[in-house]
Scaffold this motif. Structure first.
Motif, short mmCIF file in Angstrom:
data_model
loop_
_atom_site.label_atom_id
_atom_site.label_comp_id
_atom_site.label_asym_id
_atom_site.label_seq_id
_atom_site.Cartn_x
_atom_site.Cartn_y
_atom_site.Cartn_z
N CYS A 100 -12.46 19.65 19.11
CA CYS A 100 -11.67 19.95 18.09
C CYS A 100 -12.36 19.98 16.61
N ASN A 101 -13.51 19.29 16.50
CA ASN A 101 -14.22 19.11 15.26
C ASN A 101 -14.80 20.56 14.97
N SER A 102 -15.06 21.55 15.79
CA SER A 102 -15.65 22.81 15.78
C SER A 102 -14.60 23.72 15.35
N ILE A 103 -13.47 23.42 15.12
CA ILE A 103 -12.16 23.98 14.72
C ILE A 103 -12.12 23.59 13.18
N PHE A 104 -12.19 22.39 12.80
CA PHE A 104 -11.59 21.80 11.66
C PHE A 104 -13.20 21.40 10.69
N HIS A 105 -13.86 21.54 11.33
CA HIS A 105 -15.25 21.19 10.46
C HIS A 105 -15.34 19.76 9.54
N ASP A 106 -14.41 18.87 9.98
CA ASP A 106 -14.56 17.74 8.98
C ASP A 106 -13.90 16.85 10.08
N GLU A 107 -14.89 15.69 10.38
CA GLU A 107 -14.60 14.86 11.53
C GLU A 107 -13.49 13.88 11.14
N ARG A 108 -13.43 13.39 9.88
CA ARG A 108 -12.31 12.58 9.35
C ARG A 108 -10.83 13.28 9.52
N LEU A 109 -10.91 14.55 9.07
CA LEU A 109 -9.71 15.37 9.15
C LEU A 109 -9.37 15.55 10.53
N THR A 110 -10.38 15.91 11.26
CA THR A 110 -10.01 16.16 12.84
C THR A 110 -9.35 15.00 13.61
N THR A 111 -10.06 13.88 13.28
CA THR A 111 -9.45 12.67 13.75
C THR A 111 -7.89 12.38 13.44
N ALA A 112 -7.75 12.58 12.07
CA ALA A 112 -6.41 12.32 11.57
C ALA A 112 -5.31 13.31 12.17
N ILE A 113 -5.72 14.70 12.37
CA ILE A 113 -4.61 15.39 12.97
C ILE A 113 -4.66 15.00 14.57
N ILE A 114 -5.44 14.78 15.25
CA ILE A 114 -5.47 14.36 16.53
C ILE A 114 -4.82 13.11 16.65
N ASP A 115 -4.66 12.05 15.85
CA ASP A 115 -4.16 10.99 15.87
C ASP A 115 -2.48 11.19 15.76
N ARG A 116 -2.40 12.26 14.88
CA ARG A 116 -0.85 12.56 14.52
C ARG A 116 -0.42 13.19 15.79
N LEU A 117 -1.30 14.15 16.60
CA LEU A 117 -0.62 14.84 17.55
C LEU A 117 -0.50 13.97 18.95
N VAL A 118 -1.29 12.99 19.11
CA VAL A 118 -1.19 12.12 20.10
C VAL A 118 -0.05 11.09 19.94
N HIS A 119 0.42 10.83 18.97
CA HIS A 119 1.18 9.44 18.73
C HIS A 119 2.51 10.17 19.28
N HIS A 120 3.07 9.44 20.47
CA HIS A 120 4.34 9.49 20.93
C HIS A 120 4.26 11.00 21.69
N SER A 121 3.35 11.27 22.40
CA SER A 121 3.30 12.75 22.91
C SER A 121 2.97 12.71 24.39
N TYR A 122 3.03 13.64 24.85
CA TYR A 122 2.72 13.99 26.38
C TYR A 122 1.70 15.10 26.49
N LEU A 123 0.73 14.93 27.25
CA LEU A 123 -0.36 16.04 27.43
C LEU A 123 -0.15 16.40 28.74
N LEU A 124 0.13 17.66 28.95
CA LEU A 124 0.38 18.44 30.10
C LEU A 124 -0.63 19.45 30.31
N THR A 125 -1.39 19.18 31.50
CA THR A 125 -2.37 19.74 31.84
C THR A 125 -2.23 20.97 32.91
N PHE A 126 -2.54 22.24 32.61
CA PHE A 126 -2.50 23.35 33.41
C PHE A 126 -3.68 23.85 34.19
#
Length: 140
Positions: A100-126
């Motif tokens: 994901c860092n290749s999308i957002f170009h900022d490691e700290r911001l990428t980490t913050a976004i992913i942190d919020r996405l994975v909190h209380h989440s489900y990952l479904l793999t297709f």
């Protein structure tokens, strides 16, 4: 998460339609289009209004997450949206979190976004073969 044409968007759309049937407010965006709308809203002085509208929805579905890199400003807008959505967001992607860092170009911001996405989440793999390839004329 999963390979192209394995049913991710279809599955998210079904969830979105069912949420609508239950009276929920749902928005479906291609991620790049959402970022473009946010930047346009900022440029026309309507960003605050758009952000408030997005806060009122019950479910945000972001398709093609990571297909197109976004600007630093776009990344910051996405962070604000994700942080405000809490558990009411569906991300559709074929990109691993580690990329994901290749999308957002900022490691700290990428980490913050992913942190919020994975909190209380489900990952479904297709997995599986591409539906489009499987049903193309090339397989006749």
């Amino acid at each position: 998460y999963g390979s192209v044409s394995t049913g991710k968007t279809y599955f998210a759309t079904v969830i979105g339609v069912e949420a609508c049937n239950q009276g929920k407010r749902v928005k479906f965006y291609r991620t790049a289009a959402l970022v473009n709308e946010l930047i346009e809203a900022k440029n026309t002085g309507k960003l605050h209004k758009m952000m408030n509208q997005l806060k009122k929805i019950d479910l945000l579905i972001c398709n093609k997450w990571g297909y197109i890199p976004v600007s630093k400003e776009g990344s910051q807008f996405l962070y604000q949206i994700i942080a405000g959505c809490k558990e009411s967001v569906i991300i559709i992607t074929n990109l691993k979190f580690s990329k994901c860092n290749s999308i957002f170009h900022d490691e700290r911001l990428t980490t913050a976004i992913i942190d919020r996405l994975v909190h209380h989440s489900y990952l479904l793999t297709f997995t599986g073969t591409s539906y489009r390839l499987k049903h193309s004329y090339m397989n006749l």
